[in-house]
Design a protein around this motif. Structure first.
Motif, PDB file in Angstrom:
ATOM      1  N   ASP A 107       0.830  -1.214   0.000  1.00  0.00           N
ATOM      2  CA  ASP A 107       0.000   0.000   0.000  1.00  0.00           C
ATOM      3  C   ASP A 107       0.859   1.257   0.000  1.00  0.00           C
ATOM      4  OD1 ASP A 107      -2.370  -1.425  -0.035  1.00  0.00           O
ATOM      5  OD2 ASP A 107      -2.564  -1.457   2.152  1.00  0.00           O
ATOM      6  N   LEU A 108       1.995   1.233   0.701  1.00  0.00           N
ATOM      7  CA  LEU A 108       2.885   2.391   0.730  1.00  0.00           C
ATOM      8  C   LEU A 108       3.550   2.613  -0.630  1.00  0.00           C
ATOM      9  CD1 LEU A 108       4.590   1.847   4.226  1.00  0.00           C
ATOM     10  CD2 LEU A 108       2.852   3.548   3.633  1.00  0.00           C
ATOM     11  N   VAL A 109       3.841   1.534  -1.329  1.00  0.00           N
ATOM     12  CA  VAL A 109       4.409   1.660  -2.672  1.00  0.00           C
ATOM     13  C   VAL A 109       3.391   2.322  -3.601  1.00  0.00           C
ATOM     14  CG1 VAL A 109       5.357   0.426  -4.656  1.00  0.00           C
ATOM     15  CG2 VAL A 109       5.875  -0.371  -2.338  1.00  0.00           C
ATOM     16  N   ILE A 110       2.175   1.853  -3.550  1.00  0.00           N
ATOM     17  CA  ILE A 110       1.116   2.397  -4.407  1.00  0.00           C
ATOM     18  C   ILE A 110       0.866   3.874  -4.100  1.00  0.00           C
ATOM     19  CG2 ILE A 110      -1.362   2.252  -4.913  1.00  0.00           C
ATOM     20  CD1 ILE A 110      -1.130  -0.787  -4.427  1.00  0.00           C
ATOM     21  N   LYS A 111       0.933   4.225  -2.814  1.00  0.00           N
ATOM     22  CA  LYS A 111       0.679   5.612  -2.407  1.00  0.00           C
ATOM     23  C   LYS A 111       1.667   6.585  -3.039  1.00  0.00           C
ATOM     24  CE  LYS A 111       0.039   8.425   1.760  1.00  0.00           C
ATOM     25  NZ  LYS A 111       0.089   8.427   3.247  1.00  0.00           N
ATOM     26  N   ASP A 112       2.911   6.133  -3.298  1.00  0.00           N
ATOM     27  CA  ASP A 112       3.924   7.012  -3.911  1.00  0.00           C
ATOM     28  C   ASP A 112       3.538   7.469  -5.307  1.00  0.00           C
ATOM     29  OD1 ASP A 112       5.545   7.008  -1.723  1.00  0.00           O
ATOM     30  OD2 ASP A 112       7.041   5.624  -2.523  1.00  0.00           O
ATOM     31  N   PHE A 113       2.560   6.790  -5.943  1.00  0.00           N
ATOM     32  CA  PHE A 113       2.220   7.099  -7.336  1.00  0.00           C
ATOM     33  C   PHE A 113       0.734   7.387  -7.507  1.00  0.00           C
ATOM     34  CE2 PHE A 113       6.048   4.601  -7.220  1.00  0.00           C
ATOM     35  CZ  PHE A 113       6.884   5.297  -8.069  1.00  0.00           C
ATOM     36  N   GLU A 114       0.103   7.805  -6.423  1.00  0.00           N
ATOM     37  CA  GLU A 114      -1.313   8.160  -6.499  1.00  0.00           C
ATOM     38  C   GLU A 114      -1.523   9.391  -7.373  1.00  0.00           C
ATOM     39  OE1 GLU A 114      -3.231   6.514  -2.318  1.00  0.00           O
ATOM     40  OE2 GLU A 114      -2.447   8.569  -2.410  1.00  0.00           O
ATOM     41  N   ASN A 115      -0.618  10.338  -7.295  1.00  0.00           N
ATOM     42  CA  ASN A 115      -0.723  11.568  -8.092  1.00  0.00           C
ATOM     43  C   ASN A 115       0.008  11.371  -9.412  1.00  0.00           C
ATOM     44  OD1 ASN A 115      -0.615  14.168  -9.182  1.00  0.00           O
ATOM     45  ND2 ASN A 115      -0.442  15.136  -7.165  1.00  0.00           N
ATOM     46  N   ALA A 116      -0.723  11.231 -10.484  1.00  0.00           N
ATOM     47  CA  ALA A 116      -0.125  10.959 -11.796  1.00  0.00           C
ATOM     48  C   ALA A 116       0.757  12.107 -12.275  1.00  0.00           C
ATOM     49  CB  ALA A 116      -1.222  10.690 -12.822  1.00  0.00           C
ATOM     50  N   LYS A 117       0.462  13.334 -11.836  1.00  0.00           N
ATOM     51  CA  LYS A 117       1.239  14.492 -12.277  1.00  0.00           C
ATOM     52  C   LYS A 117       2.517  14.680 -11.461  1.00  0.00           C
ATOM     53  CE  LYS A 117      -2.802  17.043 -13.984  1.00  0.00           C
ATOM     54  NZ  LYS A 117      -3.585  18.302 -13.898  1.00  0.00           N
ATOM     55  N   LYS A 118       2.555  14.108 -10.269  1.00  0.00           N
ATOM     56  CA  LYS A 118       3.740  14.249  -9.413  1.00  0.00           C
ATOM     57  C   LYS A 118       4.191  12.881  -8.887  1.00  0.00           C
ATOM     58  CE  LYS A 118       2.844  18.973  -7.777  1.00  0.00           C
ATOM     59  NZ  LYS A 118       2.667  19.838  -6.592  1.00  0.00           N
ATOM     60  N   PRO A 119       4.668  12.021  -9.765  1.00  0.00           N
ATOM     61  CA  PRO A 119       5.143  10.709  -9.309  1.00  0.00           C
ATOM     62  C   PRO A 119       6.419  10.872  -8.485  1.00  0.00           C
ATOM     63  CG  PRO A 119       5.750  11.047 -11.591  1.00  0.00           C
ATOM     64  CD  PRO A 119       4.879  12.223 -11.220  1.00  0.00           C
ATOM     65  N   MET A 120       6.617   9.975  -7.577  1.00  0.00           N
ATOM     66  CA  MET A 120       7.802  10.045  -6.729  1.00  0.00           C
ATOM     67  C   MET A 120       9.079   9.775  -7.523  1.00  0.00           C
ATOM     68  SD  MET A 120       7.148  10.950  -3.616  1.00  0.00           S
ATOM     69  CE  MET A 120       8.608  10.409  -2.741  1.00  0.00           C
ATOM     70  N   TYR A 121       9.011   8.803  -8.476  1.00  0.00           N
ATOM     71  CA  TYR A 121      10.216   8.408  -9.207  1.00  0.00           C
ATOM     72  C   TYR A 121       9.872   8.138 -10.675  1.00  0.00           C
ATOM     73  CZ  TYR A 121      11.368   7.751  -4.329  1.00  0.00           C
ATOM     74  OH  TYR A 121      11.517   7.966  -2.988  1.00  0.00           O
ATOM     75  N   LYS A 122      10.903   8.146 -11.499  1.00  0.00           N
ATOM     76  CA  LYS A 122      10.733   7.967 -12.942  1.00  0.00           C
ATOM     77  C   LYS A 122      10.311   6.543 -13.280  1.00  0.00           C
ATOM     78  CE  LYS A 122      13.336   8.394 -17.274  1.00  0.00           C
ATOM     79  NZ  LYS A 122      14.663   8.736 -17.852  1.00  0.00           N
ATOM     80  N   ASN A 123      11.175   5.582 -12.991  1.00  0.00           N
ATOM     81  CA  ASN A 123      10.883   4.173 -13.205  1.00  0.00           C
ATOM     82  C   ASN A 123      10.901   3.441 -11.867  1.00  0.00           C
ATOM     83  OD1 ASN A 123      10.783   4.320 -16.121  1.00  0.00           O
ATOM     84  ND2 ASN A 123      13.026   4.515 -16.072  1.00  0.00           N
TER      85      ASN A 123
END
Length: 590
Positions: free
Chosen positions: A84-100
């Motif tokens: 769930d914490l991994v998924i939360k890092d990419f909830e915002n499509a415009k501000k992803p935590m990391y590239k790949n």
């Protein structure tokens, strides 16, 4: 795979070569994301400098708040529970935590977890790597591991069969065998419910793992016959509730029992080059060759060896010249102080000095707690004979025990001593129990710890009349029919007396056998021999459910060092335990 690779080396290689290297390139740096559990796994075998060589710019906790780094790749190495914490890092499509995203799970991901990942579209489109690495355990030493499960004993010994703790142990144990490429023959004591349940669960889970990983191979299997199949011996603390209670006076065990170690780290106050005292942090692990050599040695040998080395080092590196220039003989401490002013000698002398300081700290506590007298009693209780090899009268020994308890200033040691008495004698009379509890001045919590031994299968109440002679279920085989002691081991009794001078050159008295602790006793667990040895045959894996103590770890190394057949011994457990922790585990059974 090298036949002589230790378990710790295998884990290190797996993390660096199989996980990190394929995900990084020579032109890009990545961020490693971990949860608290995987961080402990990495820290147990990989240093930061090694991570930087794999182009890891930082290691961040996935639970903490972080700044987005959309230009960098994120390598996630986490437990399935952190999905769930991994998924939360990419909830915002415009501000992803990391590239790949390179996504590695320490153990198998559940169907529910896989469904969550598939439904997370923003995450899914960035995943470049997805793998289950099966590394849900820690490897603090080359031939030891633990599952990072510092359990209370309640779920193990009070809950009904089939509890989730057994499943957790079995699942993590599968990852150990998967890493070592082992499909072991499983052995266990059929009288132990916990060991039996764990064996059954482990067997089922390992077979499931094999079916899901058809390319996985194991030693002794088809096309991999260089080494035969291993043997996994499953034990639990009910088979030996005594050993974690005994005082052990080898260096590592003594440090963990008497000083405030936090894992492999300890902080102590030492004089600096300026003459002022300041805190000093020390790591006691296998990256320190001196620690590797001394950790399983008796404390008397440690002090003698360090003292001789410091004296030799000082003499061979300018100490004699300094003394000559001073116009008089310099003491060891004066020569050491003079050498501290020479930068090229500081590091070596500092390492020697820090171990000398810690060894003497142990001996200071040894003296303040009167462990010489206490350990003498412990040895008599557990072996059934006194220092002269004679079987003592029961009443005399109980009276001596009461005297020691009445004068003891450490309540934990009193609890340990009474527990040793009860375990070794297979019970205690009601009258003796009242006398011992009163002499020790125990409170209700301390009494309950002792009474909880019954829940580990220990007999509390003696059912038959005792003989006049004191007997023990752990009677030493070294006692011959003549009543004389076999002196094959100069340290058959671990009690030592500290040498007279501050350098520690004085030999320690062997109060059990009347001999002298000295250089004639060598350390049989030479680390260089074990590192360089090419092991043959199947591994012998001993796994202790409910915690393994440091004297048992040492015994594993000794068996391996003395095994001429080249058998590799791996000692594992749910966790490594200190005596104080063991008492807390037993207390949890209330």
């Amino acid at each position: 795979m090298s036949q002589s690779q230790s378990l710790r080396t295998l884990v290190q290689s797996r993390l660096l070569s199989d996980v990190l290297s394929p995900c990084t390139s020579s032109s890009n740096w990545s961020i490693l994301l971990v949860d608290s559990s995987s961080m402990r796994t990495i820290s147990s075998c990989v240093g930061m400098y090694q991570l930087m060589e794999e182009r890891i710019t930082s290691v961040d906790g996935i639970e903490s708040k972080r700044q987005p780094m959309p230009e960098m790749d994120g390598i996630y190495l986490v437990e399935p529970e952190s999905v769930d914490l991994v998924i939360k890092d990419f909830e915002n499509a415009k501000k992803p935590m990391y590239k790949n995203v390179h996504l590695f799970f320490m153990t198998r991901v559940s169907e529910e977890g896989m469904a969550k990942i598939k439904a997370a579209k923003n995450l899914l489109k960035r995943i470049k790597t997805f793998s289950e690495v099966n590394l849900s355990f820690l490897t603090p030493n080359s031939h030891t591991f633990h599952l990072d499960l510092p359990l209370t004993y309640r779920p193990l010994y009070l809950n009904p069969p089939g509890n989730t703790v057994v499943g957790d142990i079995a699942g993590k144990l599968v990852t150990v065998c998967a890493t070592m490429n082992e499909y072991p023959h499983v052995r266990f004591d059929k009288r132990s419910r916990v060991a039996r349940e764990t064996a059954q669960e482990f067997h089922e889970r390992l077979n499931v793992f094999m079916s899901q990983n058809p390319s996985w191979w194991f030693h002794g299997g088809q096309s991999h016959t260089t080494r035969s199949r291993s043997t996994l011996l499953l034990l639990d603390r009910t088979s030996d509730p005594l050993t974690p209670l005994l005082h052990e006076f080898t260096y590592e065990a003594m440090l963990n029992d008497l000083l405030p170690l936090n894992g492999d780290a300890i902080t102590y106050v030492a004089p600096s080059n300026s003459g002022k005292s300041e805190p000093k942090d020390v790591l006691l692990n296998e990256s320190d060759p001196l620690w590797l050599e001394l950790r399983h040695s008796h404390i008397a040998d440690v002090i003698t060896s360090l003292s001789n080395r410091i004296r030799e080092f000082v003499s061979s590196n300018g100490g004699a010249a300094l003394a000559q220039n001073s116009g008089s003989d310099m003491s060891l401490s004066e020569m050491s102080a003079a050498l501290k002013e020479l930068p090229e000698y500081r590091e070596t002398l500092s390492k020697l000095s820090q171990h000398m300081h810690l060894a003497h700290r142990c001996m200071d506590v040894f003296g303040s707690l009167n462990l010489s007298e206490i350990s003498e009693l412990e040895q008599t209780l557990s072996t059934g004979c006194d220092s002269e090899g004679k079987v003592p009268k029961s009443k005399v020994l109980v009276d001596n025990l009461i005297d020691v308890l009445a004068g003891n200033n450490d309540r934990n040691n009193s609890v340990r001593l009474i527990m040793i008495y009860i375990i070794s004698q297979q019970g205690i009379t009601e009258d003796d129990r009242k006398r011992l509890f009163s002499a020790a001045g125990l409170d209700e919590d301390e009494k309950s710890i002792i009474l909880n031994l019954e829940k580990l299968g220990v007999t509390l109440q003696q059912t038959s009349v005792k003989t006049k002679s004191f007997t023990s279920m752990f009677r030493s085989k070294r006692v011959k029919s003549t009543g004389k002691s076999d002196k094959d081991s100069v340290y058959a009794m671990s009690s030592v007396r500290r040498g007279k001078d501050s350098g520690g050159e004085g030999k320690a008295s062997n109060s059990r056998w009347g001999g002298t602790a000295g250089a004639e006793t060598s350390n049989s667990t030479n680390p260089k021999d074990l590192v360089n040895r090419k092991f043959t045959g199947g591994r012998q894996i001993v796994f202790q459910i409910g915690g393994v103590c440091h004297s048992e770890i040492r015994a594993g190394y000794e068996v391996m060092a003395g095994n001429k057949g080249g058998k590799e011994v791996i000692v594992g457990s749910t966790s490594f335990i200190k005596p104080a922790e063991y008492l807390e585990y037993i207390k949890s059974l209330s």
